[in-house]
Every structure is written in C-alpha cells, then in structure tokens.
Design an enzyme around this catalytic site. Structure first.
Site, mmCIF file in Angstrom:
data_model
loop_
_atom_site.group_PDB
_atom_site.id
_atom_site.type_symbol
_atom_site.label_atom_id
_atom_site.label_comp_id
_atom_site.label_asym_id
_atom_site.label_seq_id
_atom_site.Cartn_x
_atom_site.Cartn_y
_atom_site.Cartn_z
ATOM 1 N N LYS A 114 0.897 -1.360 0.112
ATOM 2 C CA LYS A 114 -0.035 0.011 -0.002
ATOM 3 C C LYS A 114 0.712 1.348 -0.324
ATOM 4 O O LYS A 114 0.536 2.308 -0.650
ATOM 5 C CB LYS A 114 -0.927 0.026 1.127
ATOM 6 C CG LYS A 114 -0.466 0.653 2.673
ATOM 7 C CD LYS A 114 0.012 -0.704 3.339
ATOM 8 C CE LYS A 114 0.946 -0.511 4.537
ATOM 9 N NZ LYS A 114 1.359 -1.574 5.267
ATOM 10 N N LYS A 214 -3.567 3.462 3.099
ATOM 11 C CA LYS A 214 -4.678 2.760 2.718
ATOM 12 C C LYS A 214 -5.872 3.755 2.207
ATOM 13 O O LYS A 214 -6.444 3.362 1.062
ATOM 14 C CB LYS A 214 -5.120 1.716 3.523
ATOM 15 C CG LYS A 214 -3.818 0.417 3.817
ATOM 16 C CD LYS A 214 -4.107 -0.235 5.025
ATOM 17 C CE LYS A 214 -3.169 -1.227 5.489
ATOM 18 N NZ LYS A 214 -3.343 -1.803 6.606
ATOM 19 N N GLY A 311 -1.932 -10.684 7.514
ATOM 20 C CA GLY A 311 -1.742 -12.385 7.728
ATOM 21 C C GLY A 311 -1.039 -12.853 6.444
ATOM 22 O O GLY A 311 -1.661 -12.663 5.266
HETATM 23 N N1 LIG Z 1 2.572 -9.156 6.345
HETATM 24 C C1 LIG Z 1 1.332 -9.115 6.187
HETATM 25 O O1 LIG Z 1 0.352 -9.781 6.543
HETATM 26 C C2 LIG Z 1 1.005 -8.114 4.830
HETATM 27 C C3 LIG Z 1 -0.369 -8.139 4.595
HETATM 28 C C4 LIG Z 1 -0.773 -7.295 3.544
HETATM 29 C C5 LIG Z 1 0.261 -6.791 2.683
HETATM 30 N N2 LIG Z 1 1.577 -6.898 3.322
HETATM 31 C C6 LIG Z 1 2.374 -6.152 2.387
HETATM 32 O O2 LIG Z 1 3.475 -7.048 1.699
HETATM 33 C C7 LIG Z 1 4.609 -6.493 1.357
HETATM 34 C C8 LIG Z 1 5.818 -7.435 2.132
HETATM 35 O O3 LIG Z 1 5.322 -7.749 3.713
HETATM 36 P P1 LIG Z 1 6.151 -8.715 4.340
HETATM 37 O O4 LIG Z 1 5.182 -9.007 5.913
HETATM 38 O O5 LIG Z 1 6.376 -9.955 3.732
HETATM 39 O O6 LIG Z 1 7.425 -8.049 4.718
HETATM 40 P P2 LIG Z 1 8.895 -8.760 5.071
HETATM 41 O O7 LIG Z 1 8.766 -10.143 5.810
HETATM 42 O O8 LIG Z 1 9.752 -7.756 5.667
HETATM 43 O O9 LIG Z 1 9.320 -9.278 3.517
HETATM 44 C C9 LIG Z 1 10.047 -8.277 2.782
HETATM 45 C C10 LIG Z 1 11.142 -8.956 1.982
HETATM 46 O O10 LIG Z 1 11.515 -8.108 0.954
HETATM 47 C C11 LIG Z 1 13.010 -8.231 0.976
HETATM 48 N N3 LIG Z 1 13.565 -7.019 0.326
HETATM 49 C C12 LIG Z 1 13.260 -5.819 0.758
HETATM 50 N N4 LIG Z 1 14.065 -4.834 -0.061
HETATM 51 C C13 LIG Z 1 14.804 -5.750 -1.036
HETATM 52 C C14 LIG Z 1 15.612 -5.604 -1.969
HETATM 53 N N5 LIG Z 1 16.019 -4.125 -2.063
HETATM 54 N N6 LIG Z 1 16.121 -6.570 -2.684
HETATM 55 C C15 LIG Z 1 15.757 -7.783 -2.254
HETATM 56 N N7 LIG Z 1 15.019 -7.906 -1.363
HETATM 57 C C16 LIG Z 1 14.372 -7.102 -0.618
HETATM 58 C C17 LIG Z 1 13.333 -8.154 2.568
HETATM 59 O O11 LIG Z 1 14.628 -9.056 2.603
HETATM 60 P P3 LIG Z 1 15.623 -8.905 3.707
HETATM 61 O O12 LIG Z 1 14.798 -10.108 4.785
HETATM 62 O O13 LIG Z 1 16.892 -9.242 3.577
HETATM 63 O O14 LIG Z 1 15.286 -7.577 4.411
HETATM 64 C C18 LIG Z 1 12.340 -9.256 3.068
HETATM 65 O O15 LIG Z 1 12.713 -10.716 2.724
HETATM 66 C C19 LIG Z 1 4.614 -4.929 2.112
HETATM 67 O O16 LIG Z 1 4.421 -4.200 1.291
HETATM 68 C C20 LIG Z 1 3.303 -5.175 3.210
HETATM 69 O O17 LIG Z 1 3.004 -3.933 3.567
HETATM 70 C C21 LIG Z 1 1.911 -7.824 4.150
#
Ligand SMILES: NC(=O)c1ccc[n+]([C@@H]2O[C@H](COP(=O)([O-])OP(=O)(O)OC[C@H]3O[C@@H](n4cnc5c(N)ncnc54)[C@H](OP(=O)(O)O)[C@@H]3O)[C@@H](O)[C@H]2O)c1
Length: 433
Positions: A114, A214, A311
């Site tokens: 978002k 959002k 989630g």
């Molecule tokens: N978690 C939820 O429930 C949820 C729900 C709805 C939407 N979202 C959205 O989904 C997205 C991801 O969320 P998430 O919870 O999966 O976050 P996360 O666990 O922090 O995952 C993000 C991943 O992207 C990698 N990354 C960041 N910058 C990078 C780069 N320059 N090159 C390569 N890899 C890179 C990070 O690597 P490192 O580990 O090395 O930092 C990490 O593994 C976000 O936009 C979030 O707002 C999440």
C-alpha cells in the site's frame, strides 16, 4: 470472458500463457513472499498451475534450500520471461523502479504494497497503460477480503461516494484490548506484538500513517481522486485512555481507529484517527485485528465488507487470485485501468457530532460548561464524569452535530478560561444509523 468448469474453476485453455501454467517472478521472499510460494505449490486447486519461476532477494547465498531459484539481479529475473511479477518487498524503493520496469516490459504486476501504490499509484497506472498490461493491488487493503476487484468490475455497485472503515488491525486490536481490560495503550500494544499482530516497529500503525496510506489508495481507486497521504488529516490513537473507551460505551458506542472519506458533493473530506462509532454501526462490532469497510454508493444502500486485514496466508491467497485474474482475458479489461485520478487535497471533517474529553485540576461546573458551549453553537447531548475526588477531574461529552470550527473554538475558550486540557474526536453517528 473467462470460462469456468462445473465446479467454478477457470478453464485453463482460456488462459493466455503456455499449457495452463502461470510463471510468477517474486520480488521479495519475506513473510508474504514465502506464503505465496507455499500456496502456489498447491495451486492446482485454482485451475491454472502457478510456478514460482524465481525470486529476488538481497543475497541468494544466504538462503540455502530455498523454495525456488533465487537471484539478486532483477534484470535476470525479468529476462526469464515471467507471466506475472509479484511485488512483496514493501516500501517505495526499489519497489517503484522494479514495478515500473516490469510494467514497461508489458508484464502484469500484482502487489500487496500500500505504501507504494499510495505514493506512486498515478505513475504506476500510467506505466501499466503504456505497457498495455495490468497492475493489481487487491491485497494492499484488507488483504483477506477481496472487495476492490469486485467493485472495480461492477461499475454501478462500485460508484462509491463515501468510505467509513477500520483499515489497521494493530490499532483495532489495541483499542479492543483496552476496552476489554488492558491497563493502558503500551500494555495492549505489547500484547499485540507478542501475538504477532503488530510489527516490531508499530509507529506507522499507532500514528495512523498506515491507515492513511490505505485510505489514499482507496480514494484513488474508488473515487478516482489522487490524494497525497500527507494531505489526509491524521491523528494517532496514542491520546486515548481506557477511561475514554469506557465512557464511549456509556454513550452507546465505542472508539475505533477510523479512516473516513466522503466526496459525495464533489469535494473531498477525509480523516484518519479515533472516532466515536455508535453500536448500530457495523464497524463497532469489529474486534481484535479484524478490518472492515462500509461503502456508500449512488445506487444502493451501504455495503459492508469485513475480515482479516493481514496475515501472510490470507494475503498470499488474495495475491494469487490477482495473479490468475491478471492473465485471464477479462470481459472488462479496463476495470482495473482508467484509474489515474484528478489531483485533490482533502478538507478535514466539517460538521459532525463530537466525543469530547475535558481534564482539569478542579471540577468544571457542568452548567457553566454547557453555557459556554451553547454560546458557540455547541449543544451537549450526553455527559459523564469521573469520581469527584479523582485528580485530574475528567468530563466526557457527546455533542449534537456542529461544525468542527465551533467545537474547536468552544474548547479553546474553555481551556483559556479554566486551564483545562481538552481533546475531541469525531463521531460517525448519522441520522440513518
Ligand atoms: N505481512 C502481512 O500480513 C501483509 C499483509 C498485507 C500486505 N503486506 C505487504 O506485503 C509486503 C511484504 O510484507 P512482508 O510482511 O512479507 O514483509 P517482510 O517479511 O519484511 O518481507 C519483505 C522482503 O523483501 C525483501 N527486500 C526488501 N528490500 C529488498 C531489496 N532491495 N532486494 C531484495 N529483497 C528485498 C526483504 O529482505 P530482507 O529480509 O533481506 O530485508 C524481505 O525478505 C509489504 O508491502 C506489506 O505492506 C503484508
């Protein structure tokens, strides 16, 4: 139009790619990316087989035994010819540049980000238009409830003019816990972190920034109005106490972390922050980390969507549905395009009932307060106060609807006359509730 078999699965022969397989390149392999890859391995239940053809990570050597081929070079990933790119990196850069690069190559992009869509939605949609391809972001708001695509594909039901929503699970959980007995905000927040509802750094949740991003996305998508997140009047939940929540119950409602926007008269009014929600309003029933949105349209009574706001698994399911939709020929190809919005700066809420808190060392004489408020055109409907011996003495009021400027002027006058500390939050009560 997509063809479905007898049990509703998409007929893969109608899908625009090789042999009913969709090759997906993942940008990011964190919580959501990993869940996407896990769920994709069971994608035969959806019809088309989804192969995760590769994933972009910072350092591939750090991830032995990964679920798919890894690379730290996005160009290699795009050159491998994926049918769809899924962006789950988070943040604006490098996500923006990578999504633009994919769209310019004509590769459809699905994102759950978002922050990215709120900040750069216009630029990305224009790139999708140029690349004659799709940008989808159903999982970016209330990830577990697929309502954006539903409304986008149905222009009459989707002609929305007003949004009342709870878009942040962490703050809804925290306020629910406070209401249920948590001593204070910090205790409730620590509990949210322990149960995995809050990020290690929940400042964007508590300040309202997450919900404002959002809301900016929703206003663009449903109202075709381009709004900067920073222009949305936003208040955090950190000023609230358990007593505020208990008094709200006394007044027949509850306090919720609300995101509100209304463009029914052509100009946009919006805010994000705590608001009094009467018990007759469906948002009042949202407990824990659940999210919900009530949309008011031109052609039907309000519609309410509610469910998991986040989630990894719920988000991954919504992402994969977007993946399939972005490669299946649609009977309404423009539904997710043509959404580049008119630039617009929202006004703060004007007229509303207000939930007011007054704190002072000495007890404030109720009649004097009522008189002073009345002189500003503010009429009190309900009042409640703390035990007389409690210091500071606190009084809560619910007013009749009045302009924001009137209640602010009355509170300023009262503060300078008595030295009291005054706070107020809007109420979502309407005649129809
Ligand atoms: N978690 C939820 O429930 C949820 C729900 C709805 C939407 N979202 C959205 O989904 C997205 C991801 O969320 P998430 O919870 O999966 O976050 P996360 O666990 O922090 O995952 C993000 C991943 O992207 C990698 N990354 C960041 N910058 C990078 C780069 N320059 N090159 C390569 N890899 C890179 C990070 O690597 P490192 O580990 O090395 O930092 C990490 O593994 C976000 O936009 C979030 O707002 C999440």
């Amino acid at each position: 139009m997509p063809v479905r078999d007898q049990i509703g699965r998409i007929d893969t022969t109608a899908v625009r790619h090789d042999a009913g397989r969709i090759r997906v390149a993942l940008l990011g392999l964190g919580k959501v990316g990993t869940a996407v890859s896990r769920l994709a391995a069971r994608s035969d239940i959806m019809g088309p087989i989804i192969d995760i053809s590769g994933a972009l990570v910072r350092d591939a050597s750090q991830r032995p035994g990964a679920c798919c081929p890894l690379t730290s070079d996005a160009t290699t990933l795009f050159d491998s010819g994926p049918d769809v790119v899924v962006e789950v990196l988070g943040g604006t850069e490098p996500a923006r540049q990578l999504v633009l690069a994919a769209l310019e190559r004509g590769i459809p992009v699905v994102t759950a980000n978002k922050t990215l869509v709120a900040a750069h939605g216009e630029e990305l949609l224009a790139a999708a238009e140029r690349g004659d391809t799709a940008l989808r972001y159903e999982a970016a708001v209330i990830a577990g409830v697929p309502f954006l695509g539903t409304l986008a594909r149905r222009p009459l039901a989707g002609s929305i003019r007003r949004i009342e929503a709870v878009l942040n699970g962490t703050t809804n959980f925290v306020l629910s816990e406070l209401e249920a007995g948590a001593a204070d905000l910090c205790t409730a927040l620590a509990d949210a972190e322990r149960r995995g509802f809050a990020e290690p750094d929940p400042s964007k949740d508590v300040s309202g920034t997450d919900a404002a991003e959002k809301l900016a996305l929703l206003v663009r998508h449903l109202g075709t109005l381009a709004v900067a997140t920073s222009d949305i009047p936003t208040t955090g939940i950190d000023g609230l106490t358990r007593l505020d929540l208990l008094r709200a119950i006394d007044f027949g409602g509850t306090l919720k972390p609300v995101a509100f926007a209304d463009w029914s008269d052509g100009s946009l009014t919006a805010f994000v922050g705590p608001a009094f929600v009467p018990l007759t309003h469906p948002l009042s029933n949202l407990r824990g980390a659940d999210n919900g949105i009530r949309v008011h349209g031109d052609h039907s009574p309000p519609v309410f969507f509610a469910g998991a706001g986040a989630g990894p698994d719920a988000t991954a399911a919504t992402i994969l549905d977007d993946v399939v939709e972005s490669v299946v020929p649609s009977d309404r190809p423009s539904a997710w395009r043509d959404r580049v919005g008119r630039r617009c700066c929202p006004a703060p809420l004007g007229r509303a009932p207000w939930f007011v808190r007054l704190q002072s060392i000495d007890r404030l004489p109720a009649l004097d307060v009522a008189d002073l408020f009345a002189s500003y055109g503010v009429w009190m409907r309900r009042t409640s106060e703390t035990d007389r011996r409690t210091v500071p003495s606190t009084t809560w009021l619910l007013t009749h609807p009045c302009p924001s400027a009137s209640v602010q002027a009355a509170l300023t006058a009262l503060s300078s006359a008595t030295g009291c500390r005054a706070s107020c939050w809007p109420s979502l009560e309407r005649d129809s509730d």
